[in-house]
Design an enzyme around this catalytic site. Structure first.
Site, PDB file in Angstrom:
ATOM      1  N   SER A  26      -1.038  10.824   3.472  1.00 57.33           N
ATOM      2  CA  SER A  26      -1.293   9.536   2.839  1.00 57.33           C
ATOM      3  C   SER A  26      -0.095   8.607   2.921  1.00 57.33           C
ATOM      4  CB  SER A  26      -1.682   9.752   1.367  1.00 57.33           C
ATOM      5  OG  SER A  26      -0.724  10.550   0.710  1.00 57.33           O
ATOM      6  N   HIS A  85      -6.732   9.637   7.590  1.00 53.81           N
ATOM      7  CA  HIS A  85      -6.550   9.684   6.143  1.00 53.81           C
ATOM      8  C   HIS A  85      -7.861   9.439   5.403  1.00 53.81           C
ATOM      9  CE1 HIS A  85      -4.732   7.852   2.265  1.00 53.81           C
ATOM     10  NE2 HIS A  85      -4.918   9.147   2.132  1.00 53.81           N
ATOM     11  N   GLU A  92      -8.844   5.887   6.780  1.00 54.25           N
ATOM     12  CA  GLU A  92      -7.792   5.141   7.466  1.00 54.25           C
ATOM     13  C   GLU A  92      -7.447   5.840   8.773  1.00 54.25           C
ATOM     14  OE1 GLU A  92      -4.865   2.799   4.450  1.00 54.25           O
ATOM     15  OE2 GLU A  92      -4.696   4.974   4.397  1.00 54.25           O
ATOM     16  N   ASN A  94      -2.478   3.202   0.057  1.00 51.47           N
ATOM     17  CA  ASN A  94      -1.420   3.656  -0.856  1.00 51.47           C
ATOM     18  C   ASN A  94      -0.240   2.706  -0.920  1.00 51.47           C
ATOM     19  OD1 ASN A  94      -2.463   6.025  -2.069  1.00 51.47           O
ATOM     20  ND2 ASN A  94      -2.272   7.070  -0.110  1.00 51.47           N
TER      21      ASN A  94
END
Length: 291
Positions: A119, A140, A152, A190
């Site tokens: 992440s 991800h 992702e 994130n």
């Protein structure tokens, strides 16, 4: 490349969720972990989650049975060698991820695509430790994997176009939506989410509000489905801290400095739901704020 077989490294929260969605989508799945007990718990959890989908009429009982039949497990990392695609979903520590890929390399097919569910960690740096940086990508998934729609896709500096296109097709087969992110610390989700959580911890640390008031404020004032501290507990406070450290180290900006209170909770082993204590205490029937 026609991807049919998928090897998953790690049977934890992310690994078993990834195995779940791939099996439902028709891929043959081989999941590995260092612990046989972890593998058995993961398979049992997948079975329960699939049964929940059946009860809600999201899938049929036949689909569930077929998906479970596609999932195999092993404690031998080398057994993943013949897979078309490998997804590393181990703990968010770069040294561990590097060691996993180095151990895998002697057993892989030349055409196998390597990916990491990291992440936050540099895809380019992870790829550089392998023999196929052009066939390496960040893959991800969001947690919980069977529920969340987004994946992702992060290309390293050497990732080639066929690898990217192959993973786009995989995401489409899973019935999910891909977002392409550049290889910068924490990528998109994130990069935005973790500083918000970290700021919520600072708000608690500085006494602006208690756990309940902070979470209620974001749920009712910003229409968030979960408060930021509740979400941090769900993600794992150790994971939140690791991502903030990646942001702080990688971008060299003081605005990403982890809150000392977040560090203190991790030092205490209060990591959230997985340890039954974090910003909430989960040992009773109802979660109780710890501050």
């Amino acid at each position: 490349m026609d991807i049919r077989t998928v090897g998953i490294v790690g049977a934890g929260q992310m690994g078993n969720g990834i195995a779940h969605v791939f099996a439902v989508a028709g891929f043959e799945v081989l999941m590995t972990d260092i612990s046989q007990d972890a593998l058995e718990k993961a398979v049992a959890l997948i079975d329960r989650n699939l049964e929940r989908q059946v009860s809600r009429e999201k899938i049929s009982a036949e689909t569930k049975a077929e998906a479970m039949a596609r999932i195999r497990t092993t404690t031998r990392l080398a057994d993943l060698g013949p897979s078309d695609l490998i997804i590393e979903a181990a703990t968010e520590r770069e040294t561990i991820k590097q060691a996993i890929f180095e151990d895998l390399l002697p057993h892989l097919k030349p055409e196998t695509i390597l990916t990491s569910n990291t992440s936050s960690i540099s895809i380019t740096r992870l790829a550089s430790r392998t023999d196929r940086p052009e066939k390496f990508m960040g893959f991800h998934f969001m947690n919980p994997v069977p529920v969340m729609q987004l994946v992702e896709l992060i290309r390293g500096i050497a990732t080639d176009e066929p690898t990217y296109r192959a993973l786009l097709e995989v995401v489409d087969k899973l019935g999910k939506t891909a977002a392409s992110a550049e290889d910068f610390p924490a990528f998109i989700v994130n990069r935005i989410l973790m500083p918000m959580i970290n700021e919520a911890v600072y708000t608690l640390y500085e006494g602006v509000g208690n756990v309940k008031s902070i979470d209620e404020s974001l749920k009712l004032g910003a229409n968030h489905p979960m408060g930021p501290l509740e979400l941090a507990d769900f993600i794992g406070l150790d994971t939140c801290l690791a991502i903030m450290n990646v942001l702080h180290d990688g971008l060299a900006d003081t605005k990403y400095r982890p809150c000392p209170l977040l560090t203190k909770y991790v030092e205490a082993g209060w990591l959230g739901r997985k340890t039954q204590r974090g910003f909430y205490d989960y040992r009773g029937e109802v979660p109780v704020p710890t501050r």
